[in-house]
Design a protein around this motif. Structure first.
Motif, PDB file in Angstrom:
ATOM      1  N   UNK A 124       0.831  -1.212   0.000  1.00  0.00           N
ATOM      2  CA  UNK A 124       0.000   0.000   0.000  1.00  0.00           C
ATOM      3  C   UNK A 124       0.857   1.251   0.000  1.00  0.00           C
ATOM      4  N   UNK A 125       1.914   1.217   0.840  1.00  0.00           N
ATOM      5  CA  UNK A 125       2.789   2.379   0.914  1.00  0.00           C
ATOM      6  C   UNK A 125       3.452   2.657  -0.415  1.00  0.00           C
ATOM      7  N   UNK A 126       3.959   1.598  -1.048  1.00  0.00           N
ATOM      8  CA  UNK A 126       4.647   1.798  -2.317  1.00  0.00           C
ATOM      9  C   UNK A 126       3.678   2.293  -3.387  1.00  0.00           C
ATOM     10  N   UNK A 127       2.465   1.736  -3.382  1.00  0.00           N
ATOM     11  CA  UNK A 127       1.530   2.174  -4.419  1.00  0.00           C
ATOM     12  C   UNK A 127       1.113   3.618  -4.175  1.00  0.00           C
ATOM     13  N   UNK A 128       1.087   4.042  -2.899  1.00  0.00           N
ATOM     14  CA  UNK A 128       0.731   5.445  -2.679  1.00  0.00           C
ATOM     15  C   UNK A 128       1.909   6.344  -3.032  1.00  0.00           C
ATOM     16  N   UNK A 129       3.135   5.844  -2.908  1.00  0.00           N
ATOM     17  CA  UNK A 129       4.270   6.668  -3.345  1.00  0.00           C
ATOM     18  C   UNK A 129       4.316   6.760  -4.864  1.00  0.00           C
ATOM     19  N   UNK A 130       3.762   5.729  -5.525  1.00  0.00           N
ATOM     20  CA  UNK A 130       3.760   5.749  -6.985  1.00  0.00           C
ATOM     21  C   UNK A 130       3.026   6.948  -7.558  1.00  0.00           C
ATOM     22  N   UNK A 131       2.077   7.501  -6.782  1.00  0.00           N
ATOM     23  CA  UNK A 131       1.333   8.667  -7.264  1.00  0.00           C
ATOM     24  C   UNK A 131       2.282   9.817  -7.555  1.00  0.00           C
ATOM     25  N   UNK A 132       3.343   9.915  -6.732  1.00  0.00           N
ATOM     26  CA  UNK A 132       4.290  11.020  -6.913  1.00  0.00           C
ATOM     27  C   UNK A 132       4.827  11.062  -8.326  1.00  0.00           C
ATOM     28  N   UNK A 133       5.105   9.872  -8.852  1.00  0.00           N
ATOM     29  CA  UNK A 133       5.674   9.812 -10.193  1.00  0.00           C
ATOM     30  C   UNK A 133       4.795  10.580 -11.170  1.00  0.00           C
ATOM     31  N   UNK A 134       3.494  10.277 -11.114  1.00  0.00           N
ATOM     32  CA  UNK A 134       2.566  10.892 -12.053  1.00  0.00           C
ATOM     33  C   UNK A 134       2.443  12.379 -11.780  1.00  0.00           C
ATOM     34  N   UNK A 135       2.247  12.703 -10.506  1.00  0.00           N
ATOM     35  CA  UNK A 135       1.990  14.099 -10.159  1.00  0.00           C
ATOM     36  C   UNK A 135       3.208  14.954 -10.481  1.00  0.00           C
ATOM     37  N   UNK A 136       4.379  14.455 -10.125  1.00  0.00           N
ATOM     38  CA  UNK A 136       5.586  15.248 -10.376  1.00  0.00           C
ATOM     39  C   UNK A 136       5.872  15.353 -11.862  1.00  0.00           C
ATOM     40  N   UNK A 137       5.651  14.252 -12.588  1.00  0.00           N
ATOM     41  CA  UNK A 137       5.845  14.323 -14.034  1.00  0.00           C
ATOM     42  C   UNK A 137       4.926  15.371 -14.630  1.00  0.00           C
ATOM     43  N   UNK A 138       3.687  15.376 -14.145  1.00  0.00           N
ATOM     44  CA  UNK A 138       2.722  16.329 -14.677  1.00  0.00           C
ATOM     45  C   UNK A 138       3.132  17.755 -14.348  1.00  0.00           C
ATOM     46  N   UNK A 139       3.561  17.956 -13.106  1.00  0.00           N
ATOM     47  CA  UNK A 139       3.914  19.321 -12.695  1.00  0.00           C
ATOM     48  C   UNK A 139       5.184  19.783 -13.414  1.00  0.00           C
ATOM     49  N   UNK A 140       6.177  18.892 -13.490  1.00  0.00           N
ATOM     50  CA  UNK A 140       7.462  19.291 -14.052  1.00  0.00           C
ATOM     51  C   UNK A 140       7.362  19.554 -15.545  1.00  0.00           C
ATOM     52  N   UNK A 141       6.387  18.932 -16.220  1.00  0.00           N
ATOM     53  CA  UNK A 141       6.251  19.161 -17.653  1.00  0.00           C
ATOM     54  C   UNK A 141       5.851  20.590 -17.955  1.00  0.00           C
ATOM     55  N   UNK A 176       2.390   9.196   1.549  1.00  0.00           N
ATOM     56  CA  UNK A 176       1.576   8.777   0.423  1.00  0.00           C
ATOM     57  C   UNK A 176       0.320   9.591   0.226  1.00  0.00           C
ATOM     58  N   UNK A 177      -0.315  10.010   1.303  1.00  0.00           N
ATOM     59  CA  UNK A 177      -1.598  10.685   1.138  1.00  0.00           C
ATOM     60  C   UNK A 177      -1.499  12.177   1.421  1.00  0.00           C
TER      61      UNK A 177
END
Lengths: 318, 171, 195
Positions: free
Chosen positions: A113-130, C61-62
């Motif tokens: 669960x922790x890793x999957x919630x950290x995975x969100x960062x990838x998307x969010x940061x990619x989106x922001x940095x673009x 995470x949240x």
């Protein structure tokens, strides 16, 4: 053999197999989608088009690795690495067979669960940095979608945790000797499946990407191997969720006659194919529909499932 | 919910349907004779160029991919000195064919124009000119038009009356 | 385990310092996330894997994702970096620096006194956490849940569109409702502010 050496061998084998399988998934997905849409799919490069993946890889490696001048350079480079790191780390706790598991811990599910919630960062940061409006819209959708679906993803797994009495995935598999958890936990299985699709951002929940509305969503600005990382990361996520479903609800490596490794591979492959079938058949919901289903239906359902399972476990224990 | 399961099942059943794909390079699709593919310049039945270099095709072309230069032979027969079509611009709309008064420029059912070098898609007159008459076998512009050329004087065309003698008053 | 603990602790401290000194808010939030992850590793080395997992899931995470989300929505550009610059001068750090130094001194003192003791007292797994939460600390859990319920109801009330006619509604909202749409007519109720 030396236990440390054995562990390293296990890690290398799992890493190689998982990465190659996710690369092959690109081929499998294209062939299966074609099959269900009465086409052929890639069938030119190599036998059955199997070498198409290799050709794609060569192409993607030699593409210009372009970083937009308006992007936040370091975050832009770092973002695709996060998704690979988090997904690959999660494979460490998946028990493929009794022998083939990198680490056995009593918080394996929480680690996932922790890793999957950290995975969100990838998307969010990619989106922001673009630094691109379409990317940002995709990133915002990804953040809210994954955060809200994570909530009941965790809750939907708790039924199995209650029945097995442990967060350890190996214990959960061993508790399914008599009956697969999909039968007592059918609601939990359906909820976890939906949440899993949302977590991997696969169709029908690919709103962060939504190529018909947002160009390519969060990875509009990515090219070359950095895009490839998102691409492979998505397929790694599919393998991960499929393996987890088979471990949590379908008895993992347990099964008659065949050796354990065959069973887990078969079960995982079945769910991978199911993911692809979903992509072939489902339309994409609107974003507000997605959010309201998540919060108004799926979350209460998973809470109800949790309460009922708890009551039954308590009554049985008496 | 039920509709989701139903559509999943129906899509799964498509596994057993025949595939509609035409395996193109191995299995050529049928292209009608009037298909709009590669452009050619045709010749008269007697083997001369049909093109009279009237520039109508170049004017009609919406993407300006046709260019030519008109010239005349010693007997007054017009023909293009050079004729150039840039197929990397051509959209195969067929307007040049419709504009052509002599059936010289024609589109053919050949679509395989792939090239690695863009310059190779610029076709000159010697690449465009074919040996035959194309889609209109019997037509010969210079034999029906009342223009005087080398071996045909005024009034010798098909269905053409002899020219009136301007110096006589007899009917 | 001890060396892991110290590495994680140093990472946490460094990441927090970098978080304070970054001018770009998203970069600062990223360092804060790294700091939280390092704290999770510290928990793990101290024998509380459940706490470590919760730290990652809940905080990193949240909550931090929500922070990043909000900062992303604010559309901050170069001007915020310029606005942050005077705040990040060394003088601004004197007060917090002195306070942090006192804490650091205390921590060093405690560690020096207790150096003989091992770090890992006992493995605190999910079962122990659950038992203590719903045993001796049940009242605290219930209080926290009531607080969260209140927050939930409040958030629903604030976010509700049908707040018309109740207390705490600003006039511009009423104008908007009367106009039957999301648009406020030009010149309508701009100067007067909340009624």
């Amino acid at each position: 053999m030396n236990p440390t050496l054995l562990k390293i061998v296990v890690i290398l084998v799992i890493l190689l197999v998982v990465l190659n399988v996710s690369a092959l998934l690109i081929w499998l997905e294209r062939r299966l989608l074609a099959l269900w849409q009465d086409r052929y799919g890639p069938n030119r490069v190599g036998p059955f088009g199997l070498l198409q993946v290799v050709a794609d890889m060569i192409k993607i490696f030699f593409k210009e690795d372009w970083i937009p001048p308006f992007a936040d350079k370091w975050v832009f480079v770092f973002a695709p690495a996060i998704i690979m790191i988090t997904v690959l780390l999660t494979f460490a706790v998946i028990p493929f067979t009794p022998l083939f598991q990198i680490t056995e811990t009593n918080i394996a599910l929480l680690f996932f669960l922790g890793m999957s919630s950290l995975g969100v960062y990838s998307i969010v940061l990619a989106a922001w940095a673009s630094n691109n409006k379409y990317s940002l819209l995709g990133g915002m959708r990804a953040a809210s979608q994954m955060l809200s679906y994570e909530v009941f993803m965790g809750l939907s797994m708790m039924g199995t945790v209650m029945l097995a009495g442990s967060f350890s995935l190996r214990r959960i598999v061993e508790a399914q000797q008599h009956i697969w958890f999909v039968i007592p936990q059918f609601l939990g299985f359906v909820l976890f499946l939906i949440a899993g699709i949302a977590e991997t951002r696969r169709l029908p929940f690919d709103l962060p990407e939504a190529e018909s509305e947002l160009v390519a969503g969060f990875h509009s600005e990515y090219s070359g191997m950095k895009f490839g990382m998102f691409f492979v990361g998505e397929y790694l996520g599919v393998v991960l969720i499929s393996a987890l479903i088979s471990v949590l609800f379908f008895g993992g490596w347990l099964g008659p006659v065949l050796p354990p490794v065959v069973w887990i591979v078969l079960k995982t492959l079945f769910f991978i194919c199911f993911f692809i079938l979903l992509r072939a058949a489902m339309p994409r919901p609107r974003f507000d529909q997605l959010m309201s289903w998540g919060w108004k239906w799926l979350l209460p359902l998973s809470l109800a499932n949790l309460a009922i399972t708890g009551a039954v476990v308590l009554a049985r224990g008496r | 919910m039920w509709s989701i399961i139903r559509s999943l099942w129906l899509v799964l059943l498509h596994m057993f349907w025949p595939r509609f794909t035409v395996q193109y390079p191995d299995q050529k699709p049928y292209l009608a004779p009037r298909y709009r593919g590669r452009i050619i310049l045709s010749r008269d039945p007697d083997g001369e160029e049909r093109c009279v270099a009237c520039y109508l095709c170049a004017v009609a072309c919406p993407v300006d991919c046709i260019s030519l230069q008109a010239t005349e032979d010693p007997h007054g027969r017009r023909y293009p000195e050079w004729f150039r079509i840039n197929f990397s611009r051509c959209i195969f709309c067929g307007l040049c064919e419709e504009a052509c008064p002599t059936y010289a420029i024609q589109l053919t059912p050949d679509i395989e124009l792939g090239e690695y070098n863009r310059q190779n898609l610029v076709y000159e007159k010697e690449n465009l000119l074919i040996g035959g008459t194309g889609k209109y076998p019997g037509y010969n512009f210079w034999r029906v038009a009342g223009v005087q050329i080398e071996d045909k004087d005024k009034g010798q065309s098909e269905r053409e009356a002899p020219p009136a003698d301007l110096r006589t008053l007899l009917p | 385990m001890a060396s892991l603990f110290y590495i994680a602790a140093i990472v946490a401290v460094l990441a927090t310092i970098l978080m304070l000194t970054r001018l770009n808010p998203v970069h600062a939030l990223l360092y804060l996330t790294v700091s939280l992850l390092a704290v999770a590793v510290v928990f793990f080395t101290l024998g509380a894997p459940f706490m470590a997992a919760l730290e990652v899931i809940v905080y990193a995470g949240a909550i931090m994702v929500l922070f990043v989300f909000v900062v992303m929505l604010l559309n901050l550009g170069k001007h915020t970096v310029d606005a942050e610059r005077p705040l990040a001068r060394p003088e601004a750090f004197t007060g917090p620096g002195i306070l942090a130094a006192i804490l650091l001194f205390e921590v060093v003192f405690v560690l020096a006194r207790a150096q003989s003791r091992t770090f890992v007292l006992a493995q605190v797994g999910p079962r122990e956490v659950g038992l203590s939460l719903y045993g001796p600390y049940l009242l605290g859990v219930e209080l926290a849940s009531i607080l969260l319920l209140g927050a939930l109801v409040g958030a629903y009330h604030v976010g509700s569109r049908r707040a018309q006619g109740r207390t705490g509604v600003v006039r511009s909202d009423r104008v908007r409702v009367a106009a039957g749409g999301d648009l406020v007519r030009a010149g309508d109720d701009r100067s007067s502010g909340p009624a």
